[in-house]
Scaffold this motif. Structure first.
Motif, PDB file in Angstrom:
ATOM      1  N   LEU A 262       0.991  -1.135   0.044  1.00  0.00           N
ATOM      2  CA  LEU A 262      -0.095  -0.031   0.076  1.00  0.00           C
ATOM      3  C   LEU A 262       0.969   1.441  -0.021  1.00  0.00           C
ATOM      4  N   LYS A 263       0.663   2.159  -1.015  1.00  0.00           N
ATOM      5  CA  LYS A 263       1.125   3.482  -1.057  1.00  0.00           C
ATOM      6  C   LYS A 263      -0.099   4.446  -0.884  1.00  0.00           C
ATOM      7  N   VAL A 264      -0.167   5.123   0.206  1.00  0.00           N
ATOM      8  CA  VAL A 264      -1.601   5.861   0.291  1.00  0.00           C
ATOM      9  C   VAL A 264      -1.235   7.249   0.726  1.00  0.00           C
ATOM     10  N   SER A 265      -1.880   8.219   0.002  1.00  0.00           N
ATOM     11  CA  SER A 265      -2.284   9.446   0.122  1.00  0.00           C
ATOM     12  C   SER A 265      -3.773   9.821   0.165  1.00  0.00           C
ATOM     13  N   GLY A 266      -4.384  10.805   0.646  1.00  0.00           N
ATOM     14  CA  GLY A 266      -5.757  11.039   0.812  1.00  0.00           C
ATOM     15  C   GLY A 266      -6.220  10.571   2.308  1.00  0.00           C
ATOM     16  N   SER A 267      -7.524  10.481   2.215  1.00  0.00           N
ATOM     17  CA  SER A 267      -8.230  10.457   3.520  1.00  0.00           C
ATOM     18  C   SER A 267      -9.407   9.644   3.744  1.00  0.00           C
ATOM     19  N   ASP A 268      -9.514   8.775   4.750  1.00  0.00           N
ATOM     20  CA  ASP A 268     -10.527   7.835   5.252  1.00  0.00           C
ATOM     21  C   ASP A 268     -10.750   6.906   4.184  1.00  0.00           C
ATOM     22  N   ASN A 269      -9.708   6.356   3.643  1.00  0.00           N
ATOM     23  CA  ASN A 269      -9.659   5.268   2.844  1.00  0.00           C
ATOM     24  C   ASN A 269      -9.574   3.812   3.727  1.00  0.00           C
ATOM     25  N   ARG A 270     -10.268   2.850   3.326  1.00  0.00           N
ATOM     26  CA  ARG A 270     -10.329   1.536   4.124  1.00  0.00           C
ATOM     27  C   ARG A 270      -9.824   0.543   3.489  1.00  0.00           C
ATOM     28  N   PHE A 271      -8.945  -0.264   4.076  1.00  0.00           N
ATOM     29  CA  PHE A 271      -8.190  -1.375   3.648  1.00  0.00           C
ATOM     30  C   PHE A 271      -8.501  -2.781   4.602  1.00  0.00           C
ATOM     31  N   GLN A 272      -8.903  -3.821   4.166  1.00  0.00           N
ATOM     32  CA  GLN A 272      -9.232  -4.840   4.822  1.00  0.00           C
ATOM     33  C   GLN A 272      -8.960  -6.545   4.290  1.00  0.00           C
ATOM     34  N   GLY A 273      -8.050  -6.889   4.752  1.00  0.00           N
ATOM     35  CA  GLY A 273      -7.878  -8.264   4.023  1.00  0.00           C
ATOM     36  C   GLY A 273      -6.568  -8.993   4.545  1.00  0.00           C
ATOM     37  N   MET A 274      -6.200  -9.983   3.842  1.00  0.00           N
ATOM     38  CA  MET A 274      -4.885 -10.724   4.107  1.00  0.00           C
ATOM     39  C   MET A 274      -3.727 -10.373   3.180  1.00  0.00           C
ATOM     40  N   ILE A 275      -2.387 -10.163   3.796  1.00  0.00           N
ATOM     41  CA  ILE A 275      -1.214 -10.047   3.012  1.00  0.00           C
ATOM     42  C   ILE A 275      -0.348 -11.401   3.205  1.00  0.00           C
TER      43      ILE A 275
END
Length: 323
Positions: A262-275
């Motif tokens: 994950l390479k994240v800018s911005g706001s209130d994004n949701r990530f859920q799962g297995m790596i």
């Protein structure tokens, strides 16, 4: 019964039979017209699977025909492989339906599908075999102004780069001019393998009022052997905002090629799962990066903060590392 009465009864019977037959024929014609109204097949435009000829023109002509005649569905079916050597514009009002084992093989370097609003793709395999491919497979342009009342979606697809070069981008959502936005598009049950970037989302700084890529849903997404799995580029908020996007129940498989999950800018994004296999492929590498332009994003996975860089504000990730 006299002769006249008999002949009259016979005439009535024959007329009745003719009436029923005509009604049946009309019903059959109506059903055929209804079927034509719903879908067309690319084979009628010269496409033939399992040969070495380019099928891009036939697919585009089928789409154009569907738009002109208000036909809702273009079908590419069968356990066959069709060749794409040019990009295709999937126009408004068209659903492109592929068979589950139908393959579109990309030969060359070009944007494969540009998706317009109220257009969708279901099922099938897109295979990139060209080692020089560096473009996008599915491209959503914010100038289309995707919104909640649109029917745009991608479902049940496999997008695979078999060139062994880990190049190109599988899915891109980009708002790069003023007054552009992409919101509430659904992506479900998609597998992405072997690309430089799996999913790329960007809201570029506008010269005018605003742009944004908000509220899109990625459900049951599988990413395997990508250099960068999910990349989001924007500011924390307006004028260029990527916010409220949801990645639910994802499965991410790391490989020797993987640099960031994950390479994240911005706001209130949701990530859920297995790596998967973080210890084997990442060791002490930071595979999750919340930039200084990130805020209130959350990650729920099996990866703790040992593998996370957080330069933003109020981001959260679970589980926390143990003392």
């Amino acid at each position: 019964m006299n002769y006249k009465v008999f002949m009259l009864a016979l005439a009535v019977l024959i007329l009745g039979i003719l009436f029923v037959y005509e009604k049946y024929e009309n019903q059959q014609q109506s059903l055929e017209k209804a079927s034509l109204k719903e879908e067309i097949n690319i084979e009628g435009f010269g496409a033939k699977g399992n040969d070495d000829k380019d099928d891009s023109t036939a697919i585009q002509e089928a789409i154009n025909y569907g738009v002109k005649h208000e036909l809702g569905k273009v079908k590419v079916t069968g356990n066959q492989k069709f060749i794409l050597q040019k990009g295709i514009i999937l126009k408004q009002g068209i659903e492109l339906e592929l068979g589950k084992n139908t393959t579109l093989e990309v030969q060359g370097d070009f944007r494969v599908f540009e998706i317009m609003k109220n257009a969708s793709i279901t099922n099938g395999i897109i295979e990139v075999s060209d080692k020089n491919f560096s473009s996008e497979v599915l491209y959503f342009d914010g100038e289309q102004n995707f919104w909640s009342w649109e029917t745009s979606s991608i479902e049940g697809m496999n997008i695979i780069n078999t060139s062994d070069e880990n190049t190109g981008t599988a899915i891109a959502l980009v708002a790069d001019h003023s007054n552009e936005f992409i919101s509430f598009v659904d992506f479900s049950s998609i597998k992405i393998v072997g690309f430089r970037t799996g999913v790329f989302i960007k809201a570029e700084t506008p010269t005018g009022k605003y742009n944004f890529v908000n509220g899109n849903r990625f459900i049951n997404l599988t990413l395997d052997d990508c250099v960068e799995c999910i990349v989001i580029e924007s500011s924390k908020s307006i004028p260029n905002e990527v916010s409220g996007n949801q990645f639910t129940d994802f499965q991410i498989q790391l490989s020797d090629a993987t640099e960031e999950v994950l390479k994240v800018s911005g706001s209130d994004n949701r990530f859920q799962g297995m790596i998967w296999d973080v210890e084997s492929y990442a060791s002490e590498t930071k595979i999750v990066n919340f930039s200084a332009q990130s805020m209130r994003n959350s990650l729920i996975s099996n990866v703790n903060e040992t593998y996370i860089v957080d330069q933003g504000d109020n981001n959260s990730y679970y589980p926390q590392s143990t003392p």
